[in-house]
Motif scaffolding. Sequence first.
Motif, short mmCIF file in Angstrom:
data_model
loop_
_atom_site.label_atom_id
_atom_site.label_comp_id
_atom_site.label_asym_id
_atom_site.label_seq_id
_atom_site.Cartn_x
_atom_site.Cartn_y
_atom_site.Cartn_z
N ALA A 191 42.65 29.56 -5.97
CA ALA A 191 41.98 29.87 -7.24
C ALA A 191 40.57 30.39 -7.02
O ALA A 191 39.98 30.95 -7.92
CB ALA A 191 41.95 28.62 -8.12
N SER A 192 40.02 30.18 -5.81
CA SER A 192 38.63 30.58 -5.56
C SER A 192 38.53 32.11 -5.49
O SER A 192 39.38 32.77 -4.90
CB SER A 192 38.13 29.99 -4.24
N ASP A 193 37.48 32.64 -6.12
CA ASP A 193 37.26 34.08 -6.07
C ASP A 193 36.54 34.49 -4.79
O ASP A 193 36.65 35.62 -4.35
CB ASP A 193 36.43 34.52 -7.28
N ALA A 194 35.78 33.56 -4.22
CA ALA A 194 35.07 33.87 -2.98
C ALA A 194 34.88 32.57 -2.20
O ALA A 194 34.75 31.51 -2.79
CB ALA A 194 33.71 34.49 -3.28
N VAL A 195 34.91 32.69 -0.89
CA VAL A 195 34.69 31.53 -0.03
C VAL A 195 33.55 31.88 0.92
O VAL A 195 33.55 32.95 1.53
CB VAL A 195 35.96 31.17 0.77
N TYR A 196 32.57 30.98 1.00
CA TYR A 196 31.45 31.19 1.91
C TYR A 196 31.42 30.03 2.90
O TYR A 196 31.84 28.92 2.60
CB TYR A 196 30.13 31.24 1.14
N VAL A 197 30.91 30.31 4.09
CA VAL A 197 30.81 29.30 5.12
C VAL A 197 29.34 29.17 5.51
O VAL A 197 28.68 30.18 5.78
CB VAL A 197 31.65 29.67 6.36
N VAL A 198 28.82 27.94 5.51
CA VAL A 198 27.47 27.69 6.00
C VAL A 198 27.59 27.38 7.49
O VAL A 198 28.27 26.42 7.88
CB VAL A 198 26.80 26.52 5.26
N ARG A 199 26.98 28.22 8.31
CA ARG A 199 27.07 28.04 9.76
C ARG A 199 25.79 28.58 10.38
O ARG A 199 25.25 29.60 9.92
CB ARG A 199 28.28 28.82 10.31
N ASP A 200 25.29 27.92 11.40
CA ASP A 200 24.09 28.35 12.12
C ASP A 200 22.91 28.59 11.18
O ASP A 200 22.16 29.54 11.34
CB ASP A 200 24.36 29.63 12.93
#
Lengths: 286, 224
Positions: A191-200
């Motif tokens: 259902a998510s329109d966008a996925v972001y990853v917090v890294r570094d």
Amino acid sequence: MRRELRLDGVGRRYALRGPWVLRGVDLAVEPGTLVRVEGANGTGKSTLLRLLAGIDAPTEGRVTGRPRTAYVPERFPPALPFTAARYLTHLGTVHGLSRRTAARAAGQWLERLGAAGYADTPLTRLSKGSSQKVAVAQALLAEPELLVLDEAWTGLDAEARAELERAVAERTADGGTVVFVDHDPGRLAGASDAVYVVRDGTLHRRTGLEPEPMPSGPRVVVRVQGPPGAALPGDVRRTAASAEESGPGCHTLTVPASHSDVLLRTLLTARPPWHVVGVHAPEDRR
Amino acid sequence: MTALLRYQTALLLRSQRWLPPVVLYAAALGIGVQGGQPVLDSLGWAAAVLLPVAAWLVRICVTSEPPAARGCVSAARGPARAHLAPVLVALAAAVVLGAAATVVVTLVSDPVSTGRATRVPPLPAAGAGLLAALVCALLGTAVGALTAWPVLRSPGRAVPALLLAALLALVASGSPARAAVGDLVAGSKSGAVPLPLLPLAGAVVVAVVAVAAACVLSSRRPSA
């Protein structure tokens, strides 16, 4: 038409010469979208959500276009001298509702989350799960334009978890923005329109090129029939995970279980309305 | 803002954490003020003691919400207003306390100068006492705002800093509180009722600057 929520070159550190928790974060979120933020423990997801919710100011960079906002913290310690209903009424008025509307919304949300029996219980005597329900109700009762959920599902029982997913679907269907962090990869999957990853110490957008570890999550199949010659409403097309035309005017839609209510509401309130032929789980497709 | 103030007032009243500073204030008045003393002297004492009490009330109000609950309010109304509301509620509580003390002190004291040579009209004396109490409440608010989160975070440092700052605000030359209380004491000696408007203006400036600084910091410091 509301503007998009933007983060431009945002960085945050907690002490004057301390290490940067986040830096160089650029993000644009359109109204009506559902955004998932991922990342290992301690990478700065909560810091990012606090910046988005406006609780913290960025040390550098700018946050613009933040609308009416509500926030659910990951832990809600109930050390406040109120009953659940009274606290929610207060918070409803803080969110801009009248006292009467706030009291009514407080009752409705406690009921939806299965905590109506705790309305008159002092917050200090609530269990962890029940006080998390109060934290969730606090954020939802004023129908915010931006909803920020920091592991809001943690501690909720199964019914309340599903209810919160449906509430998220309602918010985005109403044109609101929802940003959430959750460690369950199946949460609002598909259902998510966008996925972001917090890294570094910064934010990366997960694109389709990267491997997709997310399971598809529970689905519901809806068979509908439209007025002669009508195309599927745009909102329905956006909500449904897949749509196939099974006959003249007949469509078979697959939708994330959390969004089935929103989908049906859109179809039934369309002008002219659509006819719902059947709703069933994907397995017993006939 | 009204909803925020109402919420913070309810938080203060229901928590019963207001009780210790109020008891302290009543005790300090009981020690320093006796019936039949010259009115302006007693009003000076009542105003001076209000300063640390106001600072303590601010500390109580800004620390009464757990960080998570404050986060919910900050998201809805912005962190600056979420911080301003408890400070204003504490100031209002201090002003109410000071006003009540002024009335009681004026009623029990004798309307005379220190040497009992001159008669001091009670109503103007009460007005001067009220102004001095306002000056001390404002300065106490400034002290409380600058010695609590988000300026000072660990209670181990914040509480001694509060006590020291409250003492300094009362004795340091140039402090509006010292000027206002000094005006009352001098007026008691001479028998002329002072009008401490200049100290009041100074106290307003100090309080606005201190509270604004604390509110600006509230979105920049980590939550306690």
